[in-house]
Write a protein that holds these residues in place. Structure first.
Motif, PDB file in Angstrom:
ATOM      1  N   ARG A 148     -23.390 -92.371-108.650  1.00 33.59           N
ATOM      2  CA  ARG A 148     -22.681 -91.910-110.075  1.00 33.59           C
ATOM      3  C   ARG A 148     -23.253 -92.614-111.247  1.00 33.59           C
ATOM      4  O   ARG A 148     -23.561 -92.115-112.156  1.00 33.59           O
ATOM      5  CB  ARG A 148     -21.239 -92.515-109.914  1.00 33.59           C
ATOM      6  CG  ARG A 148     -20.080 -91.497-109.243  1.00 33.59           C
ATOM      7  CD  ARG A 148     -18.561 -91.554-109.499  1.00 33.59           C
ATOM      8  NE  ARG A 148     -18.266 -93.005-109.088  1.00 33.59           N
ATOM      9  CZ  ARG A 148     -17.888 -93.234-107.973  1.00 33.59           C
ATOM     10  NH1 ARG A 148     -17.817 -92.330-106.944  1.00 33.59           N
ATOM     11  NH2 ARG A 148     -17.696 -94.624-107.630  1.00 33.59           N
ATOM     12  N   THR A 172     -30.625 -93.732-104.448  1.00 37.94           N
ATOM     13  CA  THR A 172     -31.013 -94.256-105.481  1.00 37.94           C
ATOM     14  C   THR A 172     -32.149 -95.578-105.135  1.00 37.94           C
ATOM     15  O   THR A 172     -32.820 -95.798-106.195  1.00 37.94           O
ATOM     16  CB  THR A 172     -29.821 -95.029-106.237  1.00 37.94           C
ATOM     17  OG1 THR A 172     -29.010 -95.627-105.549  1.00 37.94           O
ATOM     18  CG2 THR A 172     -28.966 -93.772-106.618  1.00 37.94           C
ATOM     19  N   THR A 179     -18.855 -84.561-103.662  1.00 33.18           N
ATOM     20  CA  THR A 179     -19.750 -84.842-104.773  1.00 33.18           C
ATOM     21  C   THR A 179     -19.423 -86.556-105.078  1.00 33.18           C
ATOM     22  O   THR A 179     -18.412 -86.900-104.504  1.00 33.18           O
ATOM     23  CB  THR A 179     -19.155 -84.055-105.842  1.00 33.18           C
ATOM     24  OG1 THR A 179     -17.974 -84.367-106.482  1.00 33.18           O
ATOM     25  CG2 THR A 179     -19.267 -82.483-105.601  1.00 33.18           C
ATOM     26  N   PRO A 180     -20.310 -86.837-105.816  1.00 26.97           N
ATOM     27  CA  PRO A 180     -19.718 -88.487-106.175  1.00 26.97           C
ATOM     28  C   PRO A 180     -18.628 -88.696-106.792  1.00 26.97           C
ATOM     29  O   PRO A 180     -18.048 -89.715-106.818  1.00 26.97           O
ATOM     30  CB  PRO A 180     -21.047 -88.923-107.127  1.00 26.97           C
ATOM     31  CG  PRO A 180     -22.255 -87.837-106.643  1.00 26.97           C
ATOM     32  CD  PRO A 180     -21.450 -86.474-106.421  1.00 26.97           C
ATOM     33  N   GLU A 181     -18.007 -87.557-107.458  1.00 32.04           N
ATOM     34  CA  GLU A 181     -16.779 -87.865-107.877  1.00 32.04           C
ATOM     35  C   GLU A 181     -15.655 -87.694-106.963  1.00 32.04           C
ATOM     36  O   GLU A 181     -14.400 -87.632-107.492  1.00 32.04           O
ATOM     37  CB  GLU A 181     -16.557 -86.956-109.016  1.00 32.04           C
ATOM     38  CG  GLU A 181     -17.718 -86.931-110.404  1.00 32.04           C
ATOM     39  CD  GLU A 181     -18.942 -86.469-110.005  1.00 32.04           C
ATOM     40  OE1 GLU A 181     -19.108 -85.635-109.324  1.00 32.04           O
ATOM     41  OE2 GLU A 181     -19.734 -87.264-110.581  1.00 32.04           O
ATOM     42  N   LEU A 220     -26.898 -90.876-111.987  1.00 30.65           N
ATOM     43  CA  LEU A 220     -26.687 -89.632-112.630  1.00 30.65           C
ATOM     44  C   LEU A 220     -25.922 -89.844-113.973  1.00 30.65           C
ATOM     45  O   LEU A 220     -26.266 -89.250-114.790  1.00 30.65           O
ATOM     46  CB  LEU A 220     -25.564 -88.904-111.755  1.00 30.65           C
ATOM     47  CG  LEU A 220     -26.058 -88.315-110.367  1.00 30.65           C
ATOM     48  CD1 LEU A 220     -25.128 -87.592-109.680  1.00 30.65           C
ATOM     49  CD2 LEU A 220     -27.339 -87.557-110.599  1.00 30.65           C
ATOM     50  N   GLN A 221     -25.417 -91.073-114.348  1.00 29.66           N
ATOM     51  CA  GLN A 221     -24.793 -91.159-115.701  1.00 29.66           C
ATOM     52  C   GLN A 221     -26.217 -91.291-116.789  1.00 29.66           C
ATOM     53  O   GLN A 221     -26.334 -91.268-117.754  1.00 29.66           O
ATOM     54  CB  GLN A 221     -24.309 -92.355-115.841  1.00 29.66           C
ATOM     55  CG  GLN A 221     -22.578 -92.159-115.271  1.00 29.66           C
ATOM     56  CD  GLN A 221     -21.814 -91.262-116.361  1.00 29.66           C
ATOM     57  OE1 GLN A 221     -22.283 -91.341-117.582  1.00 29.66           O
ATOM     58  NE2 GLN A 221     -20.940 -90.790-115.771  1.00 29.66           N
ATOM     59  N   PRO A 273     -21.491 -93.690-103.033  1.00 33.11           N
ATOM     60  CA  PRO A 273     -21.022 -92.865-104.260  1.00 33.11           C
ATOM     61  C   PRO A 273     -21.120 -93.751-105.489  1.00 33.11           C
ATOM     62  O   PRO A 273     -21.661 -93.100-106.564  1.00 33.11           O
ATOM     63  CB  PRO A 273     -19.571 -92.664-104.010  1.00 33.11           C
ATOM     64  CG  PRO A 273     -19.459 -92.679-102.518  1.00 33.11           C
ATOM     65  CD  PRO A 273     -20.392 -93.792-101.992  1.00 33.11           C
ATOM     66  N   SER A 274     -20.866 -95.018-105.659  1.00 32.85           N
ATOM     67  CA  SER A 274     -20.907 -95.668-106.991  1.00 32.85           C
ATOM     68  C   SER A 274     -22.576 -95.637-107.380  1.00 32.85           C
ATOM     69  O   SER A 274     -22.599 -95.680-108.791  1.00 32.85           O
ATOM     70  CB  SER A 274     -20.250 -97.137-106.879  1.00 32.85           C
ATOM     71  OG  SER A 274     -20.839 -97.682-105.921  1.00 32.85           O
TER      72      SER A 274
END
Length: 180
Positions: free
Chosen positions: A115, A77, A54-56, A118-119, A111-112
Motif C-alpha cells: 500500500r 517492494t 488486493t492490498p486494501e 503504491l501510494q 499489504p502495508s
C-alpha cells in the motif's frame, strides 16, 4: 598423471553443476504449451480457481481474468529488479489493454508495504497479495529457484505460454505481445 586426472575430474564436476543450475533457472521458450512446462497442468487449474486480496483487502478472483491474455508478475517492494520493471509492465498494460491484454501483479510481500509503495508509485494494472504463499505458487508455475521477479504469460485460453525468471525487458514484452 594423477594430478591432471583430478583437475579434469574437478572441471567436469563443476561444469555438470553449472549445467544443472542453468537448466533449473533458465527462461523457457515462448510458445511452449502448458503440457510442456514442468508441473503446470494442475497448478494452472488451481491458479484459475484461486482468489487473492488486493492490498486494501478486496477479493480479486483469478477466474475474472480468464478469457483474455494475462501477464502475471510476482514481485515485492524489497526486490530492486521487481520495482525497476514495474513501470515497464505498467506501460505495456496501458499500450496493450485495448487489445485485451491484462496485467496482474502478485505481491510476495506485506499489504502495508505494498500500500505504501503504491501510494508513491501508482500502477494502472491491478495488484493482489500473494503473501509468503506466493513463492510456492510461483514454484508450482515453474519458478524452480523461487526467486523474484518471476513472470508468467497465459493465453486467452488459459494455457501457460511463457515464463521468465528475472527482470523482463522491452524485447520480452514485445515478443509476448505477439503470442496472443
Amino acid at each position: 598423471m594423477k594430478r591432471r586426472q583430478l583437475i579434469y575430474a574437478g572441471a567436469a564436476a563443476a561444469m555438470t553443476g553449472a549445467g544443472v543450475a542453468w537448466w533449473q533457472i533458465r527462461p523457457h521458450d515462448s510458445g511452449t504449451t502448458a503440457q510442456g512446462l514442468a508441473g503446470s497442468g494442475a497448478a494452472i487449474n488451481t491458479f484459475w480457481q484461486q482468489s487473492f486480496d488486493t492490498p486494501e483487502g478486496t477479493p480479486l478472483p483469478m477466474a475474472g481474468f480468464a478469457g483474455k491474455p494475462l501477464l502475471l508478475n510476482f514481485w515485492a517492494t524489497w526486490c530492486p529488479p521487481c520495482v525497476e520493471e514495474l513501470p515497464l509492465l505498467d506501460r505495456f498494460y496501458r499500450e496493450h489493454q485495448s487489445r485485451n491484454w491484462q496485467v496482474l501483479g502478485l505481491a510476495v510481500d506485506q499489504p502495508s508495504a505494498v500500500r505504501a509503495w503504491l501510494q508513491r508509485k501508482p500502477l494502472g494494472f491491478p495488484v493482489a497479495m500473494a503473501g509468503l504463499q506466493g513463492t510456492e505458487l510461483s514454484k508450482s508455475l515453474g519458478n524452480l529457484a523461487g526467486g523474484l521477479p518471476f513472470t508468467v504469460v497465459f493465453g486467452a485460453d488459459g494455457r501457460l505460454l511463457h515464463r521468465k525468471s528475472g527482470q523482463v525487458s522491452p524485447q520480452d514484452l514485445e515478443q509476448w505481445a505477439q503470442l496472443a
